[in-house]
Structures are given as structure tokens and as C-alpha cells.
Design a protein around this motif. Structure first.
Motif, PDB file in Angstrom:
ATOM      1  N   GLY A 104       0.580  -0.889  -0.053  1.00  0.00           N
ATOM      2  CA  GLY A 104      -0.191   0.218  -0.453  1.00  0.00           C
ATOM      3  C   GLY A 104       1.400   1.534   0.517  1.00  0.00           C
ATOM      4  O   GLY A 104       1.994   1.321   0.595  1.00  0.00           O
ATOM      5  N   ASP A 105      -0.392   2.531   0.157  1.00  0.00           N
ATOM      6  CA  ASP A 105       0.754   3.666  -0.360  1.00  0.00           C
ATOM      7  C   ASP A 105       0.793   4.161   1.704  1.00  0.00           C
ATOM      8  O   ASP A 105       0.134   4.236   1.595  1.00  0.00           O
ATOM      9  N   THR A 106       2.275   3.775   2.318  1.00  0.00           N
ATOM     10  CA  THR A 106       2.411   4.196   3.445  1.00  0.00           C
ATOM     11  C   THR A 106       3.699   5.324   3.494  1.00  0.00           C
ATOM     12  O   THR A 106       4.564   5.787   2.769  1.00  0.00           O
ATOM     13  N   LEU A 149      -0.791   4.813   6.495  1.00  0.00           N
ATOM     14  CA  LEU A 149      -2.298   4.011   5.225  1.00  0.00           C
ATOM     15  C   LEU A 149      -2.118   5.483   4.860  1.00  0.00           C
ATOM     16  O   LEU A 149      -3.113   6.736   5.652  1.00  0.00           O
ATOM     17  N   SER A 164      -5.981   7.885  -0.144  1.00  0.00           N
ATOM     18  CA  SER A 164      -6.789   7.490  -1.637  1.00  0.00           C
ATOM     19  C   SER A 164      -6.956   9.014  -2.402  1.00  0.00           C
ATOM     20  O   SER A 164      -7.964   9.971  -1.739  1.00  0.00           O
ATOM     21  N   PHE A 221       4.452  -3.291   5.652  1.00  0.00           N
ATOM     22  CA  PHE A 221       4.040  -3.577   3.385  1.00  0.00           C
ATOM     23  C   PHE A 221       5.665  -3.275   3.245  1.00  0.00           C
ATOM     24  O   PHE A 221       6.583  -2.850   3.895  1.00  0.00           O
ATOM     25  N   MET A 272      -5.222  -1.627   0.775  1.00  0.00           N
ATOM     26  CA  MET A 272      -3.930  -1.458   0.726  1.00  0.00           C
ATOM     27  C   MET A 272      -4.651  -3.662   0.239  1.00  0.00           C
ATOM     28  O   MET A 272      -5.732  -3.836   0.612  1.00  0.00           O
ATOM     29  N   THR A 273      -3.584  -3.572  -0.245  1.00  0.00           N
ATOM     30  CA  THR A 273      -3.710  -5.164  -1.095  1.00  0.00           C
ATOM     31  C   THR A 273      -2.555  -6.028  -0.119  1.00  0.00           C
ATOM     32  O   THR A 273      -1.589  -6.098   0.113  1.00  0.00           O
TER      33      THR A 273
END
Length: 332
Positions: A244-246, A252, A255, A278, A325-326
Motif C-alpha cells: 500500500g501507499d504508506t 496508510l 486515496s 508493508f 491496501m492489498t
């Protein structure tokens, strides 16, 4: 006159070398090669991981030492599947479907006494007059992984599979496969799937004051995973990591959507407050095993999520606050 007769005699000799009516256009040395393969066991011993499309196990049968192929005229030689022995073509050259979940059978042929496949049926080459080349001497059978779940055992029955090396209708060399080919593996080639493709965590509404005080509500969530193909007596370990974009400290980011809040992120941890790993599978967390039902091992990951202010990102501003997140599962 003498020179004329000498020329005629030499010409007849050359023609004789090229026109033996008893000889086929192409043949092998030794001649009339016929090779048969019978029952065989395939037990997986390859080191993990074995990716989908990878080799599970192979077997070979070698025949005459270094046979050669020769033609007395320019000829095209083909390796033909004269009878596929009841096999159904699979996904690639020489590949056949099987009744073993996650496994296809590959049949190939080689020039050397190892497991290097040089050709499959459908192969062809053109030989010039009196050109000598190597003829295939090895039948190679491979079990290929085609799915996430690979059965622990199974078999393939082949009746009358026949491959022939031919020039036109002339049969130069024959390979035949008959029997039961048994497959087994104990390296736990599992498949794991989530009970739900997507999990939504309702975060609710948080006030700016709560963010500043660091006491916004904590939301709990769970991910349920089912794994097939594990050992019958002990559940194998399954681990989880995230993408994810952290921020650098693991918060996190939201979006980037119209009307989104700013200066805000989501702190995500495990249920026992461990930071989530992550983009670092080496720090993956263990899933909790719950039970085994009808051969499927059930696991769970429990986590927590909380809106927080992002240090150094300025004063929090209200707005939409979604993030994605994935998760990545690690198992054999």
C-alpha cells in the motif's frame, strides 16, 4: 575411346551408390529402432518453491547409444504423433491434460541421456543427401504444475501412445508408451483463497479534535482464508504481508480522490498492535489457524485501523478519508 569407356564406368558407379532400391529414403543406424516405455512412478522431490508452469518431476528412458539418422536423398523428416493413446492435448507443445488437479503431462524426446527435451511431436527438419545427424535416443516425461492446488496423488493411464520419426509414409523410428504413470507429492503444494475477494472496514466519522488528541475510534477487522492441500496431520504455516501507499513510519495514506481530507492517514496494525509489514515479506505475520473442515484449513488474520494525523503533513482538514491496501499470502 578408352577415356569414354572410363567415364561411363565411373558414372554407373556413382549412380549405383545413390539408387539402392532396397533402401528407404532415410534410416537410422542401428536400423529399425523401436522403443517402449511402461509403468512408472513420479514422486516430487524438487526444491520449493515450484511456480505455476514449473517442473514438478521428470523421468527419462534412454535407448540405443547415440543412434544416427541418414538419408540417401534430400528429405524432410518429421516426428509425428501416430496415436496419442487417449491423451487430450494441453497447454503447449507435447503437453497433455490429466485427471490430477494442478498437473499436466509433457512428453518430449532428446538426443542425450539426460532430461533435456530437444523436440516434441510436430518437430521436423530437412536433411541433404548423405547428411548424417543424431537421432533421438531418449523419451522424457514431465509433470508440470498448472494450478495453485496440486493433488497429493493421482495417476495417468496411457494406452498405445505412439510417436514415429518419418520421411513421408516411411517409418524410421518408433517410440511407444503404455501403462499407468503414478504421481505423488508430499511437499504441500497448497492453494489458499480468501473467503471474500474484498474486505471493507467501515471507519465511520472522526472529528478533527479526536485526531488532534489521538483518540479517534479504533476499528477491528478480520480476513478469513481457506487453504487446500495441506498436510492431514498438521496445519502448515501461512503468513501475511501488505502492499500500500504508506508514509515512512507505516501510516496508510488516503486515496487521492476529489473532496478527500488532508493531513490524515490510517494507522493499521495487527490485533495485538504489531505494525503491519508493508512491502516486506521477510517480516510477514503468521495467520492464526482455526480448524480443518472437509480437507480445508481455515485461517484468520485480525487487525485494527484508526484515523491519525500524519506528522509533518500540516493541520488536518475534513473530507473523504478512504484508503486501500492489498495483502499477500505466503505459503509453500
Amino acid at each position: 575411346m578408352i577415356s569414354r569407356y572410363s567415364f561411363t564406368a565411373l558414372l554407373l558407379l556413382i549412380l549405383g551408390l545413390h539408387s539402392d532400391p532396397a533402401r528407404a529414403l532415410c534410416w537410422t543406424t542401428p536400423e529399425n529402432l523401436y522403443a517402449t516405455v511402461g509403468n512408472m512412478n513420479f514422486s516430487v522431490t524438487a526444491p520449493l518453491p515450484i511456480p505455476i508452469g514449473g517442473l514438478l518431476v521428470d523421468r527419462r528412458v534412454n535407448f540405443v547409444s547415440e543412434p544416427t539418422l541418414i538419408c540417401n536423398t534430400r528429405s524432410t523428416v518429421r516426428l509425428v504423433a501416430a496415436n496419442e493413446g487417449g491423451l487430450v492435448p494441453g497447454n503447449g507443445p507435447g503437453r497433455y491434460l490429466t485427471s490430477i488437479p494442478g498437473v499436466e503431462l509433457e512428453i518430449g524426446f532428446g538426443y542425450t541421456p539426460d532430461t533435456v527435451i530437444s523436440m516434441h511431436t510436430g518437430w521436423e527438419t530437412t536433411l541433404n543427401v548423405w547428411q548424417t545427424v543424431s537421432a533421438p535416443r531418449t523419451i522424457i516425461m514431465r509433470m508440470i504444475r498448472t494450478g495453485s492446488h496440486v493433488a497429493r496423488a493421482g495417476h495417468v493411464d496411457i494406452v498405445g501412445y505412439t510417436a514415429q520419426l518419418r520421411d513421408g509414409a516411411n517409418v524410421i523410428q518408433t517410440f511407444e508408451i503404455n501403462g499407468r504413470f503414478t504421481f505423488s507429492q508430499d511437499v504441500l503444494l497448497m492453494s489458499c483463497t480468501a473467503d471474500r475477494r474484498e474486505t471493507t472496514v467501515p471507519m465511520g466519522t472522526t472529528s478533527i479534535a479526536s485526531l488532534r488528541a489521538g483518540n479517534s475510534p479504533v476499528r477491528s477487522y478480520a480476513l478469513d482464508i481457506g487453504c487446500e492441500g495441506g498436510a492431514p496431520d498438521a496445519p502448515p504455516p501461512v503468513k501475511i504481508s501488505f502492499v500500500g501507499d504508506t508514509t515512512p513510519d507505516g501510516i496508510l495514506r488516503l486515496s487521492d480522490l476529489p473532496g478527500s481530507a488532508s493531513g490524515v492517514g490510517i494507522a493499521v496494525t495487527s490485533a495485538d498492535a504489531k505494525p503491519l509489514p508493508f512491502s516486506d515479506r521477510s517480516r510477514a505475520l503468521d495467520l492464526t489457524w482455526l480448524e480443518k473442515v472437509n480437507g480445508i484449513d481455515h485461517y484468520r488474520f485480525e487487525g485494527r485501523a484508526q484515523y491519525v494525523s500524519i506528522p509533518g503533513a500540516g493541520e488536518p482538514k475534513a473530507g473523504r478519508a478512504d484508503a486501500v491496501m492489498t495483502y499477500v499470502l505466503d505459503y509453500n
